[in-house]
Design a protein around this motif. Structure first.
Motif, PDB file in Angstrom:
ATOM      1  N   ARG A  17      -5.916  37.481 -19.844  1.00  0.00           N
ATOM      2  CA  ARG A  17      -6.785  37.839 -18.797  1.00  0.00           C
ATOM      3  C   ARG A  17      -7.493  39.073 -19.082  1.00  0.00           C
ATOM      4  O   ARG A  17      -8.878  39.052 -18.782  1.00  0.00           O
ATOM      5  CB  ARG A  17      -5.867  38.196 -17.655  1.00  0.00           C
ATOM      6  N   LYS A  61      -8.213  43.786  -7.848  1.00  0.00           N
ATOM      7  CA  LYS A  61      -8.952  43.514  -6.489  1.00  0.00           C
ATOM      8  C   LYS A  61      -9.236  44.579  -5.579  1.00  0.00           C
ATOM      9  O   LYS A  61     -10.289  44.778  -4.659  1.00  0.00           O
ATOM     10  CB  LYS A  61      -8.012  42.616  -5.434  1.00  0.00           C
ATOM     11  N   ASN A  90      -3.927  41.509 -11.351  1.00  0.00           N
ATOM     12  CA  ASN A  90      -5.042  40.835 -10.750  1.00  0.00           C
ATOM     13  C   ASN A  90      -4.979  41.654  -9.378  1.00  0.00           C
ATOM     14  O   ASN A  90      -6.067  41.866  -8.701  1.00  0.00           O
ATOM     15  CB  ASN A  90      -4.682  39.393 -10.376  1.00  0.00           C
ATOM     16  N   GLU A 119       0.046  39.279 -12.470  1.00  0.00           N
ATOM     17  CA  GLU A 119      -0.194  39.383 -11.017  1.00  0.00           C
ATOM     18  C   GLU A 119      -0.254  40.809 -10.684  1.00  0.00           C
ATOM     19  O   GLU A 119      -1.204  41.055  -9.753  1.00  0.00           O
ATOM     20  CB  GLU A 119       1.231  38.941 -10.206  1.00  0.00           C
TER      21      GLU A 119
END
Length: 338
Positions: free
Chosen positions: A144, A120, A116, A113
């Protein structure tokens, strides 16, 4: 060689003795006795020769991949200096860097998390960059990150499963970071015919203890957000500003000759990526010399600012923040990074 080092150490110590035998911070001589570690493929560019001296491997233990390049080592230095300020955070923190400056930082309940959220901030810049975290790198994060091209990955350690997966790409450099081995006494930078020496910037201010200079104080949520982005702004190249909210960055403007220019860079990047800055807060690693920067921050939709203060026009800058009903904190600590 050992005799020479001993003589140099004695000369440096005696050169630091001031009046009454008081040891001074800087002496009359400086001898840096670093051993040759390795010759690098080249320096910053292919036409420049480069080499590494000292015991960098005691801090950055390479577990896999091609030999570290000059630029890899330089990027790793700044990645570790950034993450050092987040080491004691309870939450996992991930930062993505490119050309020695962060392009996204976030904290979350899991490493995935956090990655990510950091990604962004600027999905276009991480290609070929560095990813660093403050916790043990797990398999979920490895899966990931394995989807993208990265030069160097840095963590205090890796789970066996994560390490096995990440090692499948032969050129990717994997670094086990030993922060306790970092010698952060003095920072050296060569100049023609000499050497600049300064203490490392290890100051970490508690933003909540700063001076509220506006009519409106920050809310509890703004205080938390300001504390997070202040740490990130310290690690970005001057002039730098960081928009963020909660425990993630939303836009970063760095390396601008003008303070207001850094705000424009961050706003333009956010607009290009479709990121709204409404409701964010902003950190500036150095003072706003004019009110124009504050006006632009307000126009972006940010509600609070943390900065060192110290401008001759602080009154005008504070007045601008009050006009926009913004909260502003002065830390009285500047964090230039050139």
């Amino acid at each position: 060689m050992k005799t020479g080092r001993y003589d140099n150490a004695i000369a440096d110590y005696l050169g630091r003795l001031g009046e009454g035998g008081v040891v001074q911070r800087f002496g009359k001589t400086l001898h840096l006795g670093y051993d040759f570690a390795q010759e690098l493929r080249y320096g910053e560019n292919p036409h420049q020769a480069g080499a590494l001296y000292g015991d960098f491997s005691a801090v950055a233990e390479q577990l896999h991949g091609k030999e570290l390049s000059y630029n890899n080592i330089l990027d790793a230095r700044y990645a570790m200096l950034l993450m050092k300020d987040f080491l004691e955070d309870e939450l996992p923190v991930v930062s993505i860097l490119k050309h020695t400056t962060p392009c996204g930082v976030a904290a979350a309940s899991t490493l995935l998390e956090a990655f990510n959220a950091a990604f962004k901030t600027d999905p276009e810049s991480p290609f070929g960059g560095i990813v660093i975290c403050n916790k043990i790198w797990d398999l979920v994060l490895a899966m990931r990150v394995n989807e993208m091209f990265t030069e160097v990955l840095i963590a205090p350690d890796y789970t066996p499963e994560a390490l096995a997966l990440l090692r499948k790409k032969k050129d990717r450099r994997l670094i086990r970071w030993h922060p306790q081995a970092m010698n952060l006494d003095f920072d050296y930078r060569g100049v023609p015919n000499g050497m600049l020496v300064q203490e490392y910037d290890t100051a970490v201010e508690i933003v909540r203890m700063g001076q509220v200079v506006t009519t409106r104080p920050p809310t509890t949520e703004e205080h938390a957000s300001l504390s997070f982005v202040w740490k990130v702004a310290k690690a970005a190249r001057s002039n730098a500003v960081v928009f963020g909210s909660g425990t993630r960055t939303f836009a970063i403007g760095s390396g601008s000759p003008a303070r207001v220019g850094a705000v424009h860079v961050a706003r333009d990047t956010a607009k290009h990526l479709g990121i709204s800055l409404v409701g964010t807060v902003l950190a500036s690693e150095a003072m706003f010399p004019f009110r124009d920067g504050v006006d632009q921050v307000a126009a972006a939709g940010a509600t609070a600012i943390v900065q060192p203060g110290g401008s001759k026009r602080d009154d005008e800058v504070i007045a601008a923040a009050n006009e926009h009903d913004m909260a502003m904190i002065f830390t009285h600590y500047r964090h230039f990074r050139h």
